[in-house]
Design a protein around this motif. Structure first.
Motif, PDB file in Angstrom:
ATOM      1  N   ASN A 151     -35.599  -0.992  12.696  1.00 37.19           N
ATOM      2  CA  ASN A 151     -36.413  -0.936  13.908  1.00 37.19           C
ATOM      3  C   ASN A 151     -35.627  -0.440  15.115  1.00 37.19           C
ATOM      4  OD1 ASN A 151     -37.460  -3.754  12.383  1.00 37.19           O
ATOM      5  ND2 ASN A 151     -39.054  -2.279  12.926  1.00 37.19           N
ATOM      6  N   PHE A 152     -34.304  -0.377  14.975  1.00 38.96           N
ATOM      7  CA  PHE A 152     -33.436   0.031  16.078  1.00 38.96           C
ATOM      8  C   PHE A 152     -32.863   1.433  15.867  1.00 38.96           C
ATOM      9  CE2 PHE A 152     -33.722  -4.509  16.178  1.00 38.96           C
ATOM     10  CZ  PHE A 152     -33.642  -4.865  17.507  1.00 38.96           C
ATOM     11  N   GLU A 153     -33.313   2.110  14.834  1.00 41.33           N
ATOM     12  CA  GLU A 153     -32.804   3.445  14.550  1.00 41.33           C
ATOM     13  C   GLU A 153     -33.457   4.492  15.460  1.00 41.33           C
ATOM     14  OE1 GLU A 153     -33.651   3.938  10.439  1.00 41.33           O
ATOM     15  OE2 GLU A 153     -32.010   2.622   9.762  1.00 41.33           O
ATOM     16  N   LYS A 154     -32.862   5.668  15.524  1.00 38.21           N
ATOM     17  CA  LYS A 154     -33.456   6.791  16.249  1.00 38.21           C
ATOM     18  C   LYS A 154     -34.724   7.219  15.519  1.00 38.21           C
ATOM     19  CE  LYS A 154     -32.438  11.296  18.318  1.00 38.21           C
ATOM     20  NZ  LYS A 154     -32.887  10.847  19.654  1.00 38.21           N
ATOM     21  N   ILE A 155     -35.817   7.386  16.267  1.00 35.42           N
ATOM     22  CA  ILE A 155     -37.112   7.729  15.684  1.00 35.42           C
ATOM     23  C   ILE A 155     -37.716   8.891  16.464  1.00 35.42           C
ATOM     24  CG2 ILE A 155     -37.597   5.449  14.713  1.00 35.42           C
ATOM     25  CD1 ILE A 155     -39.127   4.764  17.243  1.00 35.42           C
ATOM     26  N   SER A 156     -38.860   9.389  16.008  1.00 34.12           N
ATOM     27  CA  SER A 156     -39.487  10.554  16.633  1.00 34.12           C
ATOM     28  C   SER A 156     -40.699  10.170  17.480  1.00 34.12           C
ATOM     29  CB  SER A 156     -39.914  11.556  15.554  1.00 34.12           C
ATOM     30  OG  SER A 156     -40.829  10.951  14.657  1.00 34.12           O
ATOM     31  N   GLN A 157     -40.785   8.893  17.849  1.00 33.80           N
ATOM     32  CA  GLN A 157     -41.914   8.414  18.638  1.00 33.80           C
ATOM     33  C   GLN A 157     -41.447   7.236  19.485  1.00 33.80           C
ATOM     34  OE1 GLN A 157     -44.655   7.423  15.513  1.00 33.80           O
ATOM     35  NE2 GLN A 157     -43.552   5.610  14.867  1.00 33.80           N
ATOM     36  N   THR A 158     -42.374   6.650  20.245  1.00 35.58           N
ATOM     37  CA  THR A 158     -42.069   5.444  21.008  1.00 35.58           C
ATOM     38  C   THR A 158     -42.836   4.282  20.414  1.00 35.58           C
ATOM     39  OG1 THR A 158     -41.587   6.628  23.074  1.00 35.58           O
ATOM     40  CG2 THR A 158     -42.233   4.322  23.265  1.00 35.58           C
ATOM     41  N   GLU A 159     -42.101   3.236  20.070  1.00 31.78           N
ATOM     42  CA  GLU A 159     -42.699   2.045  19.478  1.00 31.78           C
ATOM     43  C   GLU A 159     -42.512   0.860  20.416  1.00 31.78           C
ATOM     44  OE1 GLU A 159     -41.793   3.477  14.875  1.00 31.78           O
ATOM     45  OE2 GLU A 159     -40.713   1.733  15.707  1.00 31.78           O
ATOM     46  N   ILE A 160     -43.560   0.045  20.520  1.00 31.33           N
ATOM     47  CA  ILE A 160     -43.560  -1.145  21.370  1.00 31.33           C
ATOM     48  C   ILE A 160     -43.733  -2.366  20.473  1.00 31.33           C
ATOM     49  CG2 ILE A 160     -44.676  -2.344  23.297  1.00 31.33           C
ATOM     50  CD1 ILE A 160     -45.858   0.429  24.078  1.00 31.33           C
ATOM     51  N   TYR A 161     -42.925  -3.384  20.709  1.00 34.38           N
ATOM     52  CA  TYR A 161     -43.025  -4.627  19.951  1.00 34.38           C
ATOM     53  C   TYR A 161     -43.145  -5.796  20.929  1.00 34.38           C
ATOM     54  CZ  TYR A 161     -41.013  -1.851  16.111  1.00 34.38           C
ATOM     55  OH  TYR A 161     -40.758  -0.885  15.166  1.00 34.38           O
ATOM     56  N   ARG A 193     -37.703   6.849  20.882  1.00 33.71           N
ATOM     57  CA  ARG A 193     -36.930   7.942  20.270  1.00 33.71           C
ATOM     58  C   ARG A 193     -35.444   7.621  20.200  1.00 33.71           C
ATOM     59  NH1 ARG A 193     -39.992  13.527  20.961  1.00 33.71           N
ATOM     60  NH2 ARG A 193     -42.105  12.741  21.279  1.00 33.71           N
ATOM     61  N   GLY A 194     -35.159   6.342  19.973  1.00 36.05           N
ATOM     62  CA  GLY A 194     -33.772   5.911  19.839  1.00 36.05           C
ATOM     63  C   GLY A 194     -33.188   5.261  21.069  1.00 36.05           C
ATOM     64  N   THR A 195     -33.876   5.323  22.204  1.00 32.56           N
ATOM     65  CA  THR A 195     -33.466   4.561  23.380  1.00 32.56           C
ATOM     66  C   THR A 195     -34.060   3.169  23.258  1.00 32.56           C
ATOM     67  OG1 THR A 195     -33.311   6.505  24.818  1.00 32.56           O
ATOM     68  CG2 THR A 195     -33.581   4.377  25.888  1.00 32.56           C
ATOM     69  N   LYS A 196     -33.210   2.163  23.202  1.00 31.61           N
ATOM     70  CA  LYS A 196     -33.625   0.810  22.847  1.00 31.61           C
ATOM     71  C   LYS A 196     -33.518  -0.107  24.062  1.00 31.61           C
ATOM     72  CE  LYS A 196     -30.453   1.193  19.771  1.00 31.61           C
ATOM     73  NZ  LYS A 196     -30.259   2.671  19.859  1.00 31.61           N
ATOM     74  N   ILE A 197     -34.655  -0.675  24.458  1.00 27.81           N
ATOM     75  CA  ILE A 197     -34.741  -1.485  25.667  1.00 27.81           C
ATOM     76  C   ILE A 197     -35.475  -2.783  25.340  1.00 27.81           C
ATOM     77  CG2 ILE A 197     -35.677  -1.632  28.007  1.00 27.81           C
ATOM     78  CD1 ILE A 197     -35.597   1.467  28.063  1.00 27.81           C
ATOM     79  N   MET A 198     -34.937  -3.898  25.797  1.00 24.45           N
ATOM     80  CA  MET A 198     -35.682  -5.158  25.764  1.00 24.45           C
ATOM     81  C   MET A 198     -35.961  -5.619  27.184  1.00 24.45           C
ATOM     82  SD  MET A 198     -34.334  -7.538  22.606  1.00 24.45           S
ATOM     83  CE  MET A 198     -34.647  -7.029  20.915  1.00 24.45           C
ATOM     84  N   VAL A 199     -37.125  -6.228  27.361  1.00 19.30           N
ATOM     85  CA  VAL A 199     -37.517  -6.780  28.653  1.00 19.30           C
ATOM     86  C   VAL A 199     -37.739  -8.277  28.499  1.00 19.30           C
ATOM     87  CG1 VAL A 199     -39.070  -6.585  30.623  1.00 19.30           C
ATOM     88  CG2 VAL A 199     -38.712  -4.605  29.127  1.00 19.30           C
ATOM     89  N   ASP A 200     -37.089  -9.054  29.346  1.00 17.62           N
ATOM     90  CA  ASP A 200     -37.239 -10.514  29.382  1.00 17.62           C
ATOM     91  C   ASP A 200     -37.102 -11.151  27.997  1.00 17.62           C
ATOM     92  OD1 ASP A 200     -37.664 -10.208  32.082  1.00 17.62           O
ATOM     93  OD2 ASP A 200     -39.792 -10.687  32.038  1.00 17.62           O
ATOM     94  N   PRO A 201     -36.060 -10.821  27.248  1.00 16.51           N
ATOM     95  CA  PRO A 201     -35.953 -11.393  25.893  1.00 16.51           C
ATOM     96  C   PRO A 201     -35.653 -12.892  25.929  1.00 16.51           C
ATOM     97  CG  PRO A 201     -33.956 -10.178  26.437  1.00 16.51           C
ATOM     98  CD  PRO A 201     -34.928  -9.918  27.550  1.00 16.51           C
ATOM     99  N   LEU A 202     -36.545 -13.652  25.335  1.00 17.06           N
ATOM    100  CA  LEU A 202     -36.369 -15.093  25.140  1.00 17.06           C
ATOM    101  C   LEU A 202     -36.403 -15.324  23.635  1.00 17.06           C
ATOM    102  CD1 LEU A 202     -36.320 -18.111  25.976  1.00 17.06           C
ATOM    103  CD2 LEU A 202     -38.812 -17.976  26.174  1.00 17.06           C
TER     104      LEU A 202
END
Length: 271
Positions: free
Chosen positions: A23-33, A45-54
């Protein structure tokens, strides 16, 4: 959408879907979890960002399993924090994520992050910054409830101590308004493709009516429900929205998504 209800009458999501290295690999789209509560993971597309991780160490019992534990996260380009409430600013989680390059937040919260020995980068409301190919802007929020709580009022909280984040990716626009009362400025945003929607019926959050108004202001935006179904506190309306009720009240109800924790949502630009 699949909504379950526990014996206390709380709406709860489907079973958690675990995240792994793929789930953290470079991909060809934007995925939201959605990671539970108000925690978000975006892989653009491989830029990995978390917001407010609890992801650990919360002081209340939870109704869900975490999709991933902090020590299992291979790497993040950035963590973003909207404000300092402990269901958004989880110090144990931040310390146990071992490979994150930078931490972005409003100025006050960035100072708190630096106090933890981490790379806190402060921003003003309305300021833009970039993480990889993702452009991000801090949007206004009003959630300074601590000023009215004798237990929590250890300083005077200002509006600029709270924010939302507006993401522009190659695949579309994502907006997280954050914990906030409904503000007039929030009804005049560039049209997002996805809103990460806190719909808590609470006066220091958006309220149910406010959430419906925001949703109907952007009638083509996909709506991913957050801040629900995660905390074992049936008496607290901040944690107990019902996505079915919300969907029944908004225009184009098919765009309301009650994801399972760890479930993938693929971002697509609107028409």
């Amino acid at each position: 959408m699949k909504i379950n209800f526990n014996e206390k009458g709380q709406a709860i999501p489907s079973t958690t879907i675990p995240l792994g290295e793929k789930n953290f690999e470079k991909i060809s789209q934007t995925e939201i979890y959605w990671l539970g509560n108000a925690s978000i993971f975006i892989n653009s597309r491989g830029t990995k960002i978390m917001v407010d991780p609890l992801l650990e160490g919360f002081d209340m019992d939870l109704l869900i399993e975490m999709p991933i534990l902090p020590e299992k996260i291979p790497a993040l380009d950035a963590i973003l924090i909207t404000h300092d409430d402990n269901d958004h600013f989880s110090k144990p989680t931040l310390h146990d994520i071992k490979n994150c390059k930078e931490f972005h937040a409003p100025q006050f919260v960035a100072n708190l992050i630096r106090d933890e020995g981490l790379n806190g980068i402060g921003h003003d409301i309305g300021e833009n910054f970039s993480v990889g190919e993702v452009n991000i802007k801090l949007t206004p929020a009003e959630h300074n409830w601590k000023n009215f709580s004798a237990k929590h009022h250890w300083r005077d909280y200002k509006l600029e101590d709270y924010c939302g984040f507006y993401f522009e990716t190659l695949d579309g626009k994502i907006w997280l308004p954050g914990d906030s009362k409904l503000l007039e400025e929030q009804l005049k945003m560039p049209k997002p493709d996805v809103i990460l929607m806190d719909f808590a019926d609470n006066s220091w959050h958006i309220t149910f009516e406010g959430a419906v108004k925001m949703a109907n202001t952007y009638p083509n935006a996909e709506l991913i429900c957050i801040h629900w179904g995660s905390v074992d506190a049936p008496q607290m309306n901040t944690f107990n929205g019902n996505p079915e009720k919300f969907a029944n009240a908004v225009k184009n109800p098919e765009r309301v998504h009650a994801l399972a924790p760890g479930e993938k949502f693929i971002l697509k630009k609107g028409e």
